[in-house]
Design an enzyme around this catalytic site. Structure first.
Site, short mmCIF file in Angstrom:
data_model
loop_
_atom_site.label_atom_id
_atom_site.label_comp_id
_atom_site.label_asym_id
_atom_site.label_seq_id
_atom_site.Cartn_x
_atom_site.Cartn_y
_atom_site.Cartn_z
N ARG A 198 13.28 -5.15 3.23
CA ARG A 198 12.13 -5.92 3.71
C ARG A 198 12.38 -6.47 5.11
O ARG A 198 11.46 -6.97 5.74
CB ARG A 198 11.82 -7.08 2.75
N ARG A 221 -8.85 -10.51 -9.76
CA ARG A 221 -7.80 -11.53 -9.86
C ARG A 221 -8.12 -12.71 -8.97
O ARG A 221 -8.67 -12.56 -7.89
CB ARG A 221 -6.44 -10.93 -9.47
N ARG A 272 -1.82 -12.90 2.85
CA ARG A 272 -0.76 -12.00 2.40
C ARG A 272 -0.51 -10.89 3.43
O ARG A 272 0.63 -10.53 3.70
CB ARG A 272 -1.11 -11.36 1.04
N LYS A 320 0.82 1.83 -2.42
CA LYS A 320 2.24 2.17 -2.49
C LYS A 320 2.73 2.32 -3.93
O LYS A 320 3.43 3.28 -4.25
CB LYS A 320 3.05 1.10 -1.74
N ARG A 342 -10.74 -4.59 -5.48
CA ARG A 342 -9.87 -4.32 -6.62
C ARG A 342 -10.26 -5.14 -7.85
O ARG A 342 -10.57 -6.32 -7.75
CB ARG A 342 -8.42 -4.64 -6.23
#
Ligand SMILES: [Zn+2]
Length: 222
Positions: A93, A164, A175, A17, A132
């Site tokens: 949201r 990360r 998440r 996004k 990632r």
């Protein structure tokens, strides 16, 4: 020059996004309005709603929807967004926020042209996020399938490219589940109003952008 657009973009983590918002902002020459950024900016500028939001944030409590909508309103009423439109990222949201946004934009006579959901299956999102890698210096994003040219050294700045710590599978699953729980009623809200366009998020960034522009222009022209 292409016409501007007033756009809301939804999509779970891993849908790409952020990348597509930046590209769309360049294509349509409209500001990319990310809620995190405008909150910081409005607090810093000491705007009416920024100051109210700041009080709640300092107290560590949830900022009420009408104040969040107020912060968004202040930003969308600035000249650039008034003139050409905007890409709203990270807001709304919840269904209640979507309703508040709709009312506010009706009052301001700048209704949303298109609401897009960037669709990606949960397992695909998980795979993308797990692959990632991020430059620890400048935050440029890479992946195991698209690494920097030389040995995990950032192409831009020479920094170290790493995974990360919060990109573990378990954390990513959490998440994604949190996002589903929060956003399902929002998706339903837009679906009931027949105003959600679904765009497949798999593919190269160029392919996804082309799909988005095609669907957005189609919807705007309709
Ligand atoms: Zn870098």
């Amino acid at each position: 020059m292409v016409r501007g657009v007033r756009l809301v973009i939804l999509g779970r983590q891993g849908a790409g996004k952020g990348t597509q918002c930046m590209r769309l902002a360049r294509h349509y020459v409209v500001p990319h309005v990310s809620t995190g950024d405008i909150f910081r900016a409005s607090v810093k500028a000491g705007s009416e709603f920024g100051l109210q939001a700041d009080e709640f944030m300092r107290a560590g409590t949830l900022v009420p929807d009408e104040i969040v909508v107020g912060v968004v309103r202040e930003r969308l009423c600035q000249r650039d967004a008034r003139a050409r439109g905007f890409i709203l990222d990270g807001f709304p949201r919840t269904a209640a926020q979507a309703e508040g946004l709709d009312e506010m934009l009706a009052e301001e006579r700048m209704p949303i042209d298109v609401t897009v959901n960037l669709d990606i299956a949960e397992e695909d999102a998980l795979a993308r996020l797990a692959a990632r890698r991020v430059c620890s210096t400048c935050a440029t994003i890479y992946s195991t399938s698209r690494p920097p040219a030389i040995n995990w050294t950032c192409d831009n700045c020479g920094g170290e490219v790493v995974q990360r710590q919060d990109d573990t599978e378990e954390a990513i699953r959490k998440r994604l589940a949190d996002y589903n729980e929060l956003t399902t009623p929002l998706i339903d809200w837009y679906t009931e109003r027949d105003s959600l366009v679904h765009i497949e998020a798999l593919g190269s960034p160029d392919e996804v952008l082309a799909r988005l522009v095609c669907a957005i222009d189609d919807r705007k022209g309709a």
